[in-house]
Scaffold this motif. Structure first.
Motif, mmCIF file in Angstrom:
data_model
loop_
_atom_site.group_PDB
_atom_site.id
_atom_site.type_symbol
_atom_site.label_atom_id
_atom_site.label_comp_id
_atom_site.label_asym_id
_atom_site.label_seq_id
_atom_site.Cartn_x
_atom_site.Cartn_y
_atom_site.Cartn_z
ATOM 1 N N GLU A 226 90.740 99.942 -3.204
ATOM 2 C CA GLU A 226 91.766 101.118 -3.231
ATOM 3 C C GLU A 226 92.761 101.086 -4.566
ATOM 4 O O GLU A 226 93.263 100.178 -4.812
ATOM 5 N N SER A 246 95.055 96.409 -7.865
ATOM 6 C CA SER A 246 94.466 97.204 -6.889
ATOM 7 C C SER A 246 93.668 96.275 -6.066
ATOM 8 O O SER A 246 93.629 96.692 -4.869
ATOM 9 N N THR A 250 94.323 96.131 -2.106
ATOM 10 C CA THR A 250 93.113 96.103 -1.167
ATOM 11 C C THR A 250 93.206 95.183 -0.049
ATOM 12 O O THR A 250 92.824 95.323 1.263
ATOM 13 N N LYS A 253 96.168 95.245 2.407
ATOM 14 C CA LYS A 253 96.146 96.257 3.312
ATOM 15 C C LYS A 253 95.261 95.938 4.839
ATOM 16 O O LYS A 253 95.252 96.176 5.574
#
Length: 413
Positions: A226, A246, A250, A253
């Protein structure tokens, strides 16, 4: 004074253990497995292990990830390599470098249990990190591989929450293979069945295909990256850091399904990883300078492209270059990538590193590509001769980056 005695003791302990194996690198996990058995296999008791392999971007990704998790009130233990100034930088426990006291205690235990058996320096330090992390548990344990993946000492850990592969390129081909597919397969050796994997954006399509095939063979879930917005302010310089950020986002998350974007943005802005496109704004070096000074531990072609991209964007004319490099590096092709930005070069040997090129060896190689190259006895000598008003780049090795930060009296905590 007490601190100095501890540093001295730590240095002696490390030197003693360094002599236990004649080779710096020797891929074989059996020595470490045997040692860990004597400690009752602490690696099997670590919770939420995130394992990171790759050629470039491992440290930056780990740094972003650590910050994001800590901003969400999780405690993090982090193992990285190499260190720049002090050995303790390799082992961070709950946001603090391991103390000399704890480190000496663990290393002496490791030394006793190892009983003079052959073991490499990296295996010893990995053992110390695993033992330290088990004794001071945290919510998440992040491990960065040293070299490769499959036979890297960190890969004795079987139970992992998540594996991450950062950008793969050509590096350490004498150990990992000459084809990008071979290198990718070695890195993919950290994958485990039923453990999700995050694969960062790859420059090389064959590397990506190999990694995906290895993941599919193990039937592991592949998590799509993401991307964070390029308007996000990052604590690390260079456009390539958006890819690392990024990847870290990710991963965070996956650990924190209810992640907060505002906390993430604060964390990314706060991230700090010395010696990577690192602008020197304070310290001893400033006395020699009237213009920008950038320090970078780049030492392979992929990181040279990143530097070139950064210099293109900076667009402030030609730079002077101070360079020191290890003999297993291609200094000529490395510098050729950003050669158009270079005014003149000061070549130096990296202090206390036997496998470093001599200034004369660098001069011969860089004169071939049409650069003006001068020898420098050491960093101070190079700084004295590099014009104060011309921007300055210091690069070629993480060892040189460490030496520069030490000279500059930069504190890493």
């Amino acid at each position: 004074f007490n601190k100095m005695i501890k540093k001295h003791k730590l240095s002696h302990t490390l030197n003693r253990m360094f002599s236990l194996h004649p080779k710096l690198i020797d891929f074989d996990l059996s020595r470490l497995k045997l040692l860990m058995k004597k400690f009752n296999n602490p690696q099997n008791r670590l919770q939420n292990v995130i394992h990171i392999a790759g050629t470039n971007g491992k440290g930056s990704t780990a740094s972003f990830l650590k910050e994001i998790l800590e901003y969400h009130k999780l405690s993090v233990n982090l193992y990285t390599s190499p260190h720049l100034i002090n050995f303790n930088e390799r082992i961070r426990i709950n946001n603090k470098l391991i103390s000399d006291e704890k480190l000496i205690k663990i290393l002496e235990e490791v030394e006793t249990k190892n009983a003079n058996n052959p073991i490499t320096f990296f295996e010893i330090t990995t053992a110390a990190a695993i033992i330290a992390f088990e004794r001071q548990p945290s919510d998440v344990n992040i491990f960065e591989t040293g070299l490769g993946g499959r036979l890297d000492a960190t890969n004795i850990i079987e139970n992992k929450k998540l594996t991450i592969i950062t950008k793969i390129g050509f590096d350490h081909i004498e150990f990992l293979g000459e084809k990008i597919e071979e290198i990718a397969r070695e890195k993919a050796g950290i994958f485990r069945k039923n453990t999700p994997v995050i694969i960062a954006k790859q420059k090389n399509i064959k590397a990506r295909q190999t990694l995906l095939a290895c993941a599919k063979n193990l039937k592991t879930e592949i998590i799509d990256i993401e991307n964070i917005s390029t308007n996000t302010i990052l604590g690390l310089s260079g456009d390539h850091q958006y890819e690392n950020a990024s990847t870290a986002y990710t991963a965070a998350k996956k650990i924190l399904p209810l992640i907060s974007l505002s906390k993430t943005n604060l964390a990314l802005k706060q991230a700090n990883w010395p010696g990577r496109i690192h602008q020197i704004r304070q310290g001893k070096i400033i006395n020699y300078r009237n213009n920008i000074t950038i320090l970078d531990g780049a030492h392979n072609n992929d990181s040279a492209y990143v530097l070139n991209q950064y210099l293109n964007k900076k667009s402030i004319g030609k730079w002077n270059l101070i360079i020191g490099m290890l003999k297993n590096r291609d200094v000529e092709n490395f510098v050729k990538i950003f050669k158009n930005h270079i005014n003149k070069v000061f070549a130096m040997a990296i202090p206390e590193v036997e496998s470093s090129y001599s200034p004369d060896e660098i001069i011969v190689k860089l004169k071939k590509i049409g650069l003006e190259v001068l020898p420098a006895q050491n960093l101070e000598n190079a700084l004295q001769h590099a014009e104060k008003d011309i921007p300055l780049l210091i690069t070629g090795s993480l060892y040189l980056a460490g030496n520069t930060l030490k000279f500059n009296e930069t504190k890493i905590d």
